[in-house]
Write a protein that holds these residues in place. Structure first.
Motif, PDB file in Angstrom:
ATOM      1  N   ASP A 258       0.748  -1.236   0.062  1.00  0.00           N
ATOM      2  CA  ASP A 258      -0.005   0.045   0.061  1.00  0.00           C
ATOM      3  C   ASP A 258       0.899   1.299   0.034  1.00  0.00           C
ATOM      4  OD1 ASP A 258       1.025  -0.429   2.608  1.00  0.00           O
ATOM      5  OD2 ASP A 258      -0.968   0.089   3.557  1.00  0.00           O
ATOM      6  N   ALA A 259       1.889   0.971  -0.218  1.00  0.00           N
ATOM      7  CA  ALA A 259       2.957   2.440  -0.646  1.00  0.00           C
ATOM      8  C   ALA A 259       2.705   3.169  -1.841  1.00  0.00           C
ATOM      9  CB  ALA A 259       4.468   1.796  -0.370  1.00  0.00           C
ATOM     10  N   GLN A 260       3.039   4.335  -1.676  1.00  0.00           N
ATOM     11  CA  GLN A 260       2.781   5.125  -2.870  1.00  0.00           C
ATOM     12  C   GLN A 260       4.336   5.194  -3.409  1.00  0.00           C
ATOM     13  OE1 GLN A 260       0.309   7.233  -4.139  1.00  0.00           O
ATOM     14  NE2 GLN A 260      -0.999   6.292  -2.368  1.00  0.00           N
ATOM     15  N   VAL A 261       4.750   4.797  -4.654  1.00  0.00           N
ATOM     16  CA  VAL A 261       5.924   4.701  -5.118  1.00  0.00           C
ATOM     17  C   VAL A 261       6.226   6.072  -6.047  1.00  0.00           C
ATOM     18  CG1 VAL A 261       7.592   3.497  -6.878  1.00  0.00           C
ATOM     19  CG2 VAL A 261       5.761   2.231  -5.043  1.00  0.00           C
ATOM     20  N   ILE A 262       7.153   6.747  -5.715  1.00  0.00           N
ATOM     21  CA  ILE A 262       7.508   7.989  -6.388  1.00  0.00           C
ATOM     22  C   ILE A 262       9.025   7.858  -7.026  1.00  0.00           C
ATOM     23  CG2 ILE A 262       7.947  10.360  -6.191  1.00  0.00           C
ATOM     24  CD1 ILE A 262       5.978  10.511  -3.836  1.00  0.00           C
ATOM     25  N   HIS A 263       9.196   7.839  -8.375  1.00  0.00           N
ATOM     26  CA  HIS A 263      10.446   7.618  -8.828  1.00  0.00           C
ATOM     27  C   HIS A 263      11.150   8.736  -9.126  1.00  0.00           C
ATOM     28  CE1 HIS A 263      13.292   5.059 -10.995  1.00  0.00           C
ATOM     29  NE2 HIS A 263      13.540   5.939 -11.707  1.00  0.00           N
ATOM     30  N   THR A 264      12.196   9.074  -8.649  1.00  0.00           N
ATOM     31  CA  THR A 264      12.630  10.764  -8.492  1.00  0.00           C
ATOM     32  C   THR A 264      13.766  11.162  -9.619  1.00  0.00           C
ATOM     33  OG1 THR A 264      14.418  10.099  -6.989  1.00  0.00           O
ATOM     34  CG2 THR A 264      12.206  10.457  -5.983  1.00  0.00           C
ATOM     35  N   ASP A 265      14.112  10.130 -10.525  1.00  0.00           N
ATOM     36  CA  ASP A 265      15.158  10.564 -11.253  1.00  0.00           C
ATOM     37  C   ASP A 265      14.918  11.902 -12.106  1.00  0.00           C
ATOM     38  OD1 ASP A 265      16.550   8.179 -10.910  1.00  0.00           O
ATOM     39  OD2 ASP A 265      16.699   7.673 -13.083  1.00  0.00           O
ATOM     40  N   HIS A 266      13.748  12.273 -12.506  1.00  0.00           N
ATOM     41  CA  HIS A 266      13.458  13.352 -13.283  1.00  0.00           C
ATOM     42  C   HIS A 266      12.529  14.312 -12.633  1.00  0.00           C
ATOM     43  CE1 HIS A 266      15.356  11.219 -16.534  1.00  0.00           C
ATOM     44  NE2 HIS A 266      14.664  10.313 -16.228  1.00  0.00           N
ATOM     45  N   LEU A 267      12.425  14.436 -11.262  1.00  0.00           N
ATOM     46  CA  LEU A 267      11.790  15.288 -10.463  1.00  0.00           C
ATOM     47  C   LEU A 267      12.835  16.026  -9.639  1.00  0.00           C
ATOM     48  CD1 LEU A 267       8.747  12.777  -9.022  1.00  0.00           C
ATOM     49  CD2 LEU A 267       8.810  14.612 -11.116  1.00  0.00           C
ATOM     50  N   THR A 268      12.113  17.251  -9.318  1.00  0.00           N
ATOM     51  CA  THR A 268      13.202  18.227  -8.375  1.00  0.00           C
ATOM     52  C   THR A 268      12.744  17.889  -6.818  1.00  0.00           C
ATOM     53  OG1 THR A 268      11.474  19.826  -8.202  1.00  0.00           O
ATOM     54  CG2 THR A 268      13.380  20.117 -10.155  1.00  0.00           C
ATOM     55  N   ILE A 269      13.541  18.109  -6.037  1.00  0.00           N
ATOM     56  CA  ILE A 269      13.573  17.780  -4.612  1.00  0.00           C
ATOM     57  C   ILE A 269      11.974  18.430  -4.360  1.00  0.00           C
ATOM     58  CG2 ILE A 269      13.925  18.376  -2.529  1.00  0.00           C
ATOM     59  CD1 ILE A 269      17.043  18.191  -3.210  1.00  0.00           C
ATOM     60  N   GLU A 270      11.724  19.564  -4.686  1.00  0.00           N
ATOM     61  CA  GLU A 270      10.525  20.439  -4.603  1.00  0.00           C
ATOM     62  C   GLU A 270       9.323  19.764  -4.978  1.00  0.00           C
ATOM     63  OE1 GLU A 270      13.155  22.103  -5.676  1.00  0.00           O
ATOM     64  OE2 GLU A 270      13.778  22.786  -3.897  1.00  0.00           O
ATOM     65  N   GLN A 271       9.419  18.944  -5.999  1.00  0.00           N
ATOM     66  CA  GLN A 271       8.413  18.202  -6.753  1.00  0.00           C
ATOM     67  C   GLN A 271       7.899  17.080  -5.588  1.00  0.00           C
ATOM     68  OE1 GLN A 271      10.019  17.993 -10.835  1.00  0.00           O
ATOM     69  NE2 GLN A 271       8.213  19.062 -11.461  1.00  0.00           N
ATOM     70  N   VAL A 272       9.073  16.466  -5.305  1.00  0.00           N
ATOM     71  CA  VAL A 272       8.618  15.334  -4.446  1.00  0.00           C
ATOM     72  C   VAL A 272       8.204  15.512  -3.167  1.00  0.00           C
ATOM     73  CG1 VAL A 272      10.043  13.314  -3.426  1.00  0.00           C
ATOM     74  CG2 VAL A 272      10.576  14.113  -5.626  1.00  0.00           C
ATOM     75  N   VAL A 273       8.808  16.848  -2.642  1.00  0.00           N
ATOM     76  CA  VAL A 273       8.378  16.986  -1.401  1.00  0.00           C
ATOM     77  C   VAL A 273       6.927  17.536  -1.341  1.00  0.00           C
ATOM     78  CG1 VAL A 273       8.666  19.089   0.515  1.00  0.00           C
ATOM     79  CG2 VAL A 273      10.507  17.924  -0.353  1.00  0.00           C
ATOM     80  N   ASP A 274       6.412  18.092  -2.362  1.00  0.00           N
ATOM     81  CA  ASP A 274       5.133  18.737  -2.483  1.00  0.00           C
ATOM     82  C   ASP A 274       4.080  17.495  -2.753  1.00  0.00           C
ATOM     83  OD1 ASP A 274       5.890  21.277  -2.388  1.00  0.00           O
ATOM     84  OD2 ASP A 274       5.865  21.853  -4.519  1.00  0.00           O
ATOM     85  N   ALA A 275       4.437  16.668  -3.631  1.00  0.00           N
ATOM     86  CA  ALA A 275       3.726  15.435  -3.679  1.00  0.00           C
ATOM     87  C   ALA A 275       3.315  14.595  -2.380  1.00  0.00           C
ATOM     88  CB  ALA A 275       4.382  14.334  -4.708  1.00  0.00           C
ATOM     89  N   ILE A 276       4.398  14.806  -1.653  1.00  0.00           N
ATOM     90  CA  ILE A 276       4.269  13.724  -0.342  1.00  0.00           C
ATOM     91  C   ILE A 276       3.313  14.641   0.618  1.00  0.00           C
ATOM     92  CG2 ILE A 276       5.455  12.599   1.641  1.00  0.00           C
ATOM     93  CD1 ILE A 276       7.844  12.266  -0.316  1.00  0.00           C
ATOM     94  N   VAL A 277       3.705  15.959   0.622  1.00  0.00           N
ATOM     95  CA  VAL A 277       2.911  16.834   1.585  1.00  0.00           C
ATOM     96  C   VAL A 277       1.367  16.706   1.318  1.00  0.00           C
ATOM     97  CG1 VAL A 277       2.492  19.332   2.067  1.00  0.00           C
ATOM     98  CG2 VAL A 277       4.796  18.209   2.298  1.00  0.00           C
ATOM     99  N   ARG A 278       1.206  16.742  -0.077  1.00  0.00           N
ATOM    100  CA  ARG A 278      -0.198  16.669  -0.571  1.00  0.00           C
ATOM    101  C   ARG A 278      -1.073  15.393  -0.043  1.00  0.00           C
ATOM    102  NH1 ARG A 278       0.200  16.399  -6.050  1.00  0.00           N
ATOM    103  NH2 ARG A 278       1.522  18.141  -5.977  1.00  0.00           N
ATOM    104  N   LEU A 279      -0.058  14.369  -0.433  1.00  0.00           N
ATOM    105  CA  LEU A 279      -0.668  13.049   0.035  1.00  0.00           C
ATOM    106  C   LEU A 279      -0.713  12.998   1.467  1.00  0.00           C
ATOM    107  CD1 LEU A 279       1.687  10.723  -2.007  1.00  0.00           C
ATOM    108  CD2 LEU A 279      -0.922  10.716  -2.184  1.00  0.00           C
ATOM    109  N   ALA A 280      -0.049  13.565   2.227  1.00  0.00           N
ATOM    110  CA  ALA A 280      -0.115  13.531   3.813  1.00  0.00           C
ATOM    111  C   ALA A 280      -1.184  14.318   4.226  1.00  0.00           C
ATOM    112  CB  ALA A 280       1.336  14.239   4.473  1.00  0.00           C
ATOM    113  N   ARG A 281      -1.591  15.408   3.489  1.00  0.00           N
ATOM    114  CA  ARG A 281      -2.867  16.112   3.917  1.00  0.00           C
ATOM    115  C   ARG A 281      -4.051  15.639   3.694  1.00  0.00           C
ATOM    116  NH1 ARG A 281       0.198  21.759   3.001  1.00  0.00           N
ATOM    117  NH2 ARG A 281       0.820  21.967   5.163  1.00  0.00           N
ATOM    118  N   GLU A 282      -4.122  14.883   2.508  1.00  0.00           N
ATOM    119  CA  GLU A 282      -5.224  14.246   2.176  1.00  0.00           C
ATOM    120  C   GLU A 282      -5.566  12.957   3.143  1.00  0.00           C
ATOM    121  OE1 GLU A 282      -4.648  14.488  -2.598  1.00  0.00           O
ATOM    122  OE2 GLU A 282      -4.674  12.652  -1.932  1.00  0.00           O
ATOM    123  N   ARG A 283      -4.378  12.134   3.127  1.00  0.00           N
ATOM    124  CA  ARG A 283      -4.505  10.975   4.109  1.00  0.00           C
ATOM    125  C   ARG A 283      -4.950  10.942   5.317  1.00  0.00           C
ATOM    126  NH1 ARG A 283      -2.028   6.245   1.904  1.00  0.00           N
ATOM    127  NH2 ARG A 283      -2.400   7.254  -0.198  1.00  0.00           N
TER     128      ARG A 283
END
Ligand code: DC
Length: 239
Positions: A202-227
């Motif tokens: 049940d983990a959310q997999v995020i592949h980070t090769d082509h993402l900036t740190i900010e994009q990864v952080v924002d994605a996780i913060v959004r998930l955290a707020r929803e979840r």
């Protein structure tokens, strides 16, 4: 009975950006960062400084059970995210040395070491409002975590990032040697018998090769707020 504590589990292979991302996610949510790799590194450094051979499983397990490891807020303003103490001694930078890098996978594969460190990890997680970064947080240490993230990146990208980190600290960095080290650690971390590195179903997999740190952080913060809106609204708004 207690409700599910607000824990964000971030797992992934060596140098996948877990610590950097975890630190920023924790800051944005007002959570504490708990980088569990520091505990395995502390046991490894203690073995090396006491001259205990890393292949002596029994002595290393005894050591893990007997030393006292603390993670406390940064005691010096030298770029450290927090201070790591072993029996009261500051080992914050020592646990990041190449010697520790070379042996920590062997030490962290020992079941007795994992057992000794798991209890402490669960105790800290139970306080809630924690971003826990590691290899087996979502699968073993805290399978009830309301949000589990698995951060991935190619070995080449991870070796490139580790080189940059070392160079930024003014240390020598040999890309090929670091890439070989990353692959070696992947192999040991994912094939060990106890709590191998694997993706929780049940983990959310995020592949980070082509993402900036900010994009990864924002994605996780959004998930955290929803979840976690339902599980821990007060903790999410904590400063
Ligand atoms: O994330 P790191 O590079 O600081 O981790 C150091 C080692 O510790 C790594 O080889 C895997 C191990 N580790 C682990 O087995 N379980 C954890 N929860 C965290 C780290």
């Amino acid at each position: 009975m207690s409700t599910t504590p607000a824990v964000i589990a971030i797992d992934g292979p060596a140098a996948s950006g877990k610590s950097t991302v975890g630190k920023l996610v924790a800051r944005k949510l007002g959570f504490l960062l708990f980088d569990t790799g520091a505990l395995y590194r502390a046991v490894t450094l203690a073995a090396l400084t006491r001259g205990i051979p890393v292949d002596d499983e029994e002595r290393i397990e005894d050591l893990a059970r007997s030393i006292h490891i603390d993670l406390i807020p940064a005691t010096q303003n030298d770029g450290r995210p927090y201070t790591v103490l072993v029996d009261g001694q500051d080992v914050t930078w020592g646990i990041r040395s190449e010697a520790v890098d070379a042996h920590v996978s062997t030490v962290s594969a020992y079941p007795g070491v994992r057992q000794a460190l798991k209890k402490q990890q669960r105790r800290i997680a139970q306080k809630g409002g924690v971003v826990m970064v590691g290899r087996d947080i979502g699968t073993v240490v805290f399978p009830e975590a309301p949000l589990k993230v698995y951060l991935d990146a190619s070995p080449q990208e991870r070796a490139r990032r580790r080189c940059e980190e070392l160079q930024a600290r003014g240390e020598a960095a040999d890309y090929e040697a670091i890439l070989a080290g990353v692959r070696h650690r992947d192999e040991i971390d994912s094939t060990r018998a106890t709590a191998p590195l694997k993706i929780a179903p049940d983990a959310q997999v995020i592949h980070t090769d082509h993402l900036t740190i900010e994009q990864v952080v924002d994605a996780i913060v959004r998930l955290a707020r929803e979840r976690m809106a339902h599980t821990a609204p007060s903790t999410l708004s904590r400063q």
